[in-house]
Structure formats: C-alpha cells, structure tokens
Design a protein around this motif. Sequence first.
Motif, mmCIF file in Angstrom:
data_model
loop_
_atom_site.group_PDB
_atom_site.id
_atom_site.type_symbol
_atom_site.label_atom_id
_atom_site.label_comp_id
_atom_site.label_asym_id
_atom_site.label_seq_id
_atom_site.Cartn_x
_atom_site.Cartn_y
_atom_site.Cartn_z
ATOM 1 N N ALA A 3 -14.449 32.006 38.616
ATOM 2 C CA ALA A 3 -13.823 32.444 37.361
ATOM 3 C C ALA A 3 -12.322 32.576 37.535
ATOM 4 O O ALA A 3 -11.541 32.207 36.644
ATOM 5 N N ILE A 4 -11.896 33.091 38.691
ATOM 6 C CA ILE A 4 -10.464 33.224 38.970
ATOM 7 C C ILE A 4 -9.808 31.847 39.052
ATOM 8 O O ILE A 4 -8.725 31.629 38.516
ATOM 9 N N GLU A 5 -10.483 30.914 39.701
ATOM 10 C CA GLU A 5 -9.935 29.564 39.797
ATOM 11 C C GLU A 5 -9.769 28.950 38.411
ATOM 12 O O GLU A 5 -8.773 28.263 38.130
ATOM 13 N N ARG A 6 -10.710 29.211 37.525
ATOM 14 C CA ARG A 6 -10.633 28.629 36.177
ATOM 15 C C ARG A 6 -9.466 29.213 35.381
ATOM 16 O O ARG A 6 -8.911 28.551 34.500
ATOM 17 N N ILE A 7 -9.114 30.468 35.665
ATOM 18 C CA ILE A 7 -7.938 31.051 35.003
ATOM 19 C C ILE A 7 -6.707 30.221 35.350
ATOM 20 O O ILE A 7 -5.858 29.926 34.491
ATOM 21 N N GLY A 8 -6.604 29.821 36.610
ATOM 22 C CA GLY A 8 -5.502 28.949 37.014
ATOM 23 C C GLY A 8 -5.551 27.614 36.299
ATOM 24 O O GLY A 8 -4.521 27.076 35.880
ATOM 25 N N ASP A 9 -6.752 27.063 36.128
ATOM 26 C CA ASP A 9 -6.903 25.784 35.427
ATOM 27 C C ASP A 9 -6.435 25.891 33.978
ATOM 28 O O ASP A 9 -5.773 24.975 33.456
ATOM 29 N N HIS A 10 -6.768 26.986 33.312
ATOM 30 C CA HIS A 10 -6.349 27.160 31.919
ATOM 31 C C HIS A 10 -4.831 27.339 31.817
ATOM 32 O O HIS A 10 -4.215 26.857 30.855
ATOM 33 N N SER A 11 -4.243 27.998 32.789
ATOM 34 C CA SER A 11 -2.787 28.140 32.812
ATOM 35 C C SER A 11 -2.137 26.767 32.972
ATOM 36 O O SER A 11 -1.110 26.468 32.346
ATOM 37 N N LYS A 12 -2.740 25.944 33.800
ATOM 38 C CA LYS A 12 -2.254 24.575 33.991
ATOM 39 C C LYS A 12 -2.345 23.793 32.681
ATOM 40 O O LYS A 12 -1.421 23.043 32.325
ATOM 41 N N ASN A 13 -3.428 23.964 31.949
ATOM 42 C CA ASN A 13 -3.569 23.290 30.655
ATOM 43 C C ASN A 13 -2.441 23.673 29.707
ATOM 44 O O ASN A 13 -1.876 22.824 29.006
ATOM 45 N N LYS A 59 -4.541 24.553 20.854
ATOM 46 C CA LYS A 59 -5.166 24.325 22.157
ATOM 47 C C LYS A 59 -4.903 25.487 23.112
ATOM 48 O O LYS A 59 -5.777 25.871 23.903
ATOM 49 N N THR A 60 -3.705 26.056 23.044
ATOM 50 C CA THR A 60 -3.386 27.201 23.900
ATOM 51 C C THR A 60 -4.245 28.400 23.526
ATOM 52 O O THR A 60 -4.732 29.134 24.392
ATOM 53 N N THR A 61 -4.448 28.593 22.227
ATOM 54 C CA THR A 61 -5.317 29.672 21.757
ATOM 55 C C THR A 61 -6.720 29.534 22.327
ATOM 56 O O THR A 61 -7.320 30.508 22.805
ATOM 57 N N ALA A 62 -7.243 28.311 22.301
ATOM 58 C CA ALA A 62 -8.588 28.063 22.838
ATOM 59 C C ALA A 62 -8.639 28.359 24.325
ATOM 60 O O ALA A 62 -9.609 28.932 24.831
ATOM 61 N N ASN A 63 -7.587 27.981 25.051
ATOM 62 C CA ASN A 63 -7.558 28.248 26.488
ATOM 63 C C ASN A 63 -7.441 29.738 26.782
ATOM 64 O O ASN A 63 -8.059 30.235 27.732
ATOM 65 N N LEU A 64 -6.683 30.459 25.963
ATOM 66 C CA LEU A 64 -6.578 31.909 26.156
ATOM 67 C C LEU A 64 -7.929 32.584 25.915
ATOM 68 O O LEU A 64 -8.305 33.523 26.635
ATOM 69 N N ALA A 112 -5.960 35.716 45.390
ATOM 70 C CA ALA A 112 -6.145 34.635 44.421
ATOM 71 C C ALA A 112 -6.043 35.156 42.995
ATOM 72 O O ALA A 112 -5.486 34.491 42.114
ATOM 73 N N SER A 113 -6.572 36.352 42.759
ATOM 74 C CA SER A 113 -6.506 36.963 41.426
ATOM 75 C C SER A 113 -5.069 37.191 41.002
ATOM 76 O O SER A 113 -4.684 36.914 39.856
ATOM 77 N N ASP A 114 -4.257 37.691 41.915
ATOM 78 C CA ASP A 114 -2.846 37.935 41.610
ATOM 79 C C ASP A 114 -2.116 36.627 41.320
ATOM 80 O O ASP A 114 -1.259 36.564 40.430
ATOM 81 N N LEU A 115 -2.454 35.581 42.080
ATOM 82 C CA LEU A 115 -1.843 34.277 41.833
ATOM 83 C C LEU A 115 -2.200 33.758 40.443
ATOM 84 O O LEU A 115 -1.335 33.250 39.706
ATOM 85 N N ALA A 116 -3.471 33.894 40.086
ATOM 86 C CA ALA A 116 -3.932 33.405 38.783
ATOM 87 C C ALA A 116 -3.298 34.191 37.642
ATOM 88 O O ALA A 116 -2.864 33.621 36.633
ATOM 89 N N SER A 117 -3.227 35.510 37.792
ATOM 90 C CA SER A 117 -2.621 36.350 36.768
ATOM 91 C C SER A 117 -1.145 36.010 36.598
ATOM 92 O O SER A 117 -0.636 35.896 35.474
ATOM 93 N N GLY A 118 -0.450 35.825 37.719
ATOM 94 C CA GLY A 118 0.967 35.477 37.658
ATOM 95 C C GLY A 118 1.198 34.119 37.027
ATOM 96 O O GLY A 118 2.168 33.916 36.285
#
Length: 233
Positions: A196-206, A90-95, A129-135
């Motif tokens: 797209a940036i917000e979704r990066i945060g969502d995938h990190s949450k997953n 599942k992590t692979t799919a999110n990445l 927001a991008s920096d937050l998502a990347s972090g």
Amino acid sequence: MPDKHLSTQFDSELNTVSTLLMEMGGLVESQIRDAIAALSHFSGDLASQVMAREEKVNAMEIEIDEDLTSIIGRRQPTARDLRLLMAISKTTANLERVGDEAAKIARMVRSIIDSGNSRNLPTLELRVASDLASGLLNKALDAFARLDVNAAVTILKEDDLIDQEFDGFVRKLITYMMEDPRLISPSLDLLFLAKAIERIGDHSKNIAEFIVYVVKGEDIRHQAMDKIESLIR
C-alpha cells in the motif's frame, strides 16, 4: 494555479476547483500521516481515525468531478485549459486511491495489533518507506499547484527510491517468516501494508506525469526517463 483567462468567471471557476483539489490533497496527506503514526505506535485509535476520514475523501472526489463536468459543459475549454481540467480530474482520482491505501494501512495496523505480535515485527524500515511516500505526495501536490515540470521530473526519479525500499523490506520480511513461522500471519499483513505504501508513491508519480501533460501537452506515461528529460529541456 492556472494562467489568467479572458473570462474572469472562468478564472474564478478554475481557481475554485483547484482550491478544492488542494484541500482534498491536504486531507489525504493527513490520512497518510496518521496511518504512519498508527504504524509507528501501533495505535488502534489513530487507525480508526484514518478509516473514518475515508468517507470525506470520497465525497470530495464526487464534488470535484461534478464541478469539472459543469465547467467543461458550460465553457467548452480547449488546449491547455482542457488539459488542466482533465489533469485535475485524474489527480482527484489518484488522491482518492491514496486515501484508500491509507485506510488499508490503518486496517492492517488494526489486524497486526489484534494478532499480538506487533513488537516482534520489523517495522522500522517500513516507516522509512512511509516517510518517503508521504513526502513524495506532498512534493507532487506542491508541483501541481505551481505546474512545475522540473519538480515533476524529480518526483518521477524519487519514486524509484520507494520501490527499492519495498524490495529490501520484502527480502527482510521473508527472513523473519523463515526464522519464526508464528510470525507468518502478521508478516503477511505487513507485506500488504508495504505494498500500500509503494502504491502511494506510484500515485504521486502519476500526478507528476499529469503536470508534464498540462504544460507540455505530451503524455509521458511509460516513457524512458532520458526521453522525458529531453522533452523538458
């Protein structure tokens, strides 16, 4: 990442696929960094590099899935071992999806550059927001490598900050479009980029949720934070 097993070969296989997962994570992180840099400097060259890496990310997803299928078929793991393999899948799919979002950011940057209105757009808040998502993604991968449930809960909370940044940015973008209709088209590109940036945060949450699943054996998706914290305690 995993505990020691009776089967040394099984341990080796788990370590190999876990290492490959972290390599994929590092590649995706580099995509995000370059996508953010492309946004910061409106660099078409950097945007092109991000898009070119998408094929490698997709290939790594397939390779990891094949390895996991082989391990499960031959070893028939149970309990925590099986949960770990499922979480890796599942992590692979999110990445892979994060890689898609990074490529989407790069494409939007190219579109904004082509519009010629890049200097007139409010990109500073978006870079925050991008920096937050990347972090957040970096923290999620580190927590997954250590199977750290406390770090996972912290990540779940921090995702709310990205959502707040997104909401604030959308309000500001609407103001810009109302003040200057000529900016509507590039502003819409910027809006899709922000999503797209917000979704990066969502995938990190997953990914953080998968950590709790592996360690505690509980699926915490869609559960209230107080219930999740009670489970961790």
